[in-house]
Design an enzyme around this catalytic site. Sequence first.
Site, short mmCIF file in Angstrom:
data_model
loop_
_atom_site.label_atom_id
_atom_site.label_comp_id
_atom_site.label_asym_id
_atom_site.label_seq_id
_atom_site.Cartn_x
_atom_site.Cartn_y
_atom_site.Cartn_z
N HIS A 213 0.84 -1.20 0.00
CA HIS A 213 0.00 0.00 0.00
C HIS A 213 0.87 1.25 0.00
CE1 HIS A 213 -4.01 -1.75 1.12
NE2 HIS A 213 -3.23 -2.76 1.46
N GLU A 295 2.98 0.19 4.16
CA GLU A 295 2.58 1.50 3.63
C GLU A 295 3.88 2.18 3.23
OE1 GLU A 295 -0.41 2.71 3.20
OE2 GLU A 295 -1.74 1.55 4.51
ZN ZN Z 1 -4.12 1.24 0.64
#
Ligand code: ZN
Length: 331
Positions: A213, A295
């Site tokens: 992500h 992330e």
């Molecule tokens: Zn995401």
Amino acid sequence: MSYTGPDFDPPQSRRFRRGPLTVVLAALVPGALLGWAVYATVGGPDDDGGGASTSAGVSAAASSAGASPSGGAPGGADATDGRRPSPSPDSGSPAASSPSASAPAGTGPLKGKIVVIDPGHNPGNFQHTAEINRRVDIGTNSKECDTTGTSTDDGFTEAEFNLDVAHRMRALLEEQGATVKLTQDDDRPFGPCIDERARIGNEARADAVVSVHADGSGAGNRGFHVILPGSVNSGAADTRAIVEPSRDLGERIAGNFVRVTGNAPSNYVGGRTGLVTRKDLGGLNLSTVPKVFVECGNMRDSKDAALLTSGAWRQKAAQGISEGIVSFLRG
Ligand code: ZN
């Protein structure tokens, strides 16, 4: 995913590329977050006195990361291919900077290991809001099937970013002999839902699963973080057996991400460790195999966006994550 946090944007210049000293020291220090500890030691001044931690899971490595971290990542100088993203997974030659020689198919140190890469969201989710808003059971409660993800101000979507990094990771891991499966490859109209994403890893009996992500937080919030599953035992969710191996996986990824990209961990969650523990993510709650989310940066921050839109940087990100996976799988 997005977090709310203070809107810090320190007047920090792109001081330096990762200096030779950092590179040398980092190369000499094995282990999970030690690369970051070294970076912190030689890094610059503190910029803001600490970002918000919405759900910080402070690790054992927190003490080392608390030394004198620089909030601003030193990267940026490597954004060689401009602001516009290159959506082609082949841009930047994914295999070019592999840390070791290619292994023929079916050989290599990861022979027999199964890695599932879960590129977050789906480029088609924007056109299927009704379908992705359907609620699914995540054990602790119900949650939307999937979300659209975020994007940069210039319109580079997180879904595109995630897929590109996933393709690069697949190439690197297959070179090491791993069997790699993606939960989606823009080969379906939307989704899969988060419960299915978990199920794909479970049914593959994956040795490691990484969900890729990029975040959508406030400008000034910078840096990557790895999300670890918290201990959950509720309904269909039982993460108790995967908490520890997932932490090991996540720490190795965080350490290698720092080492390879030269970028600092998040300045807004995780207490500068690059690690956050959460119990609200279906993709983690429903996993029965070691799994983390990464992330990679904050798409809503212009400096991070300059990195995220660079094919050269995405290659480094993929390499950092992949080397963390290799380290975990080799023990
Ligand atoms: Zn995401």
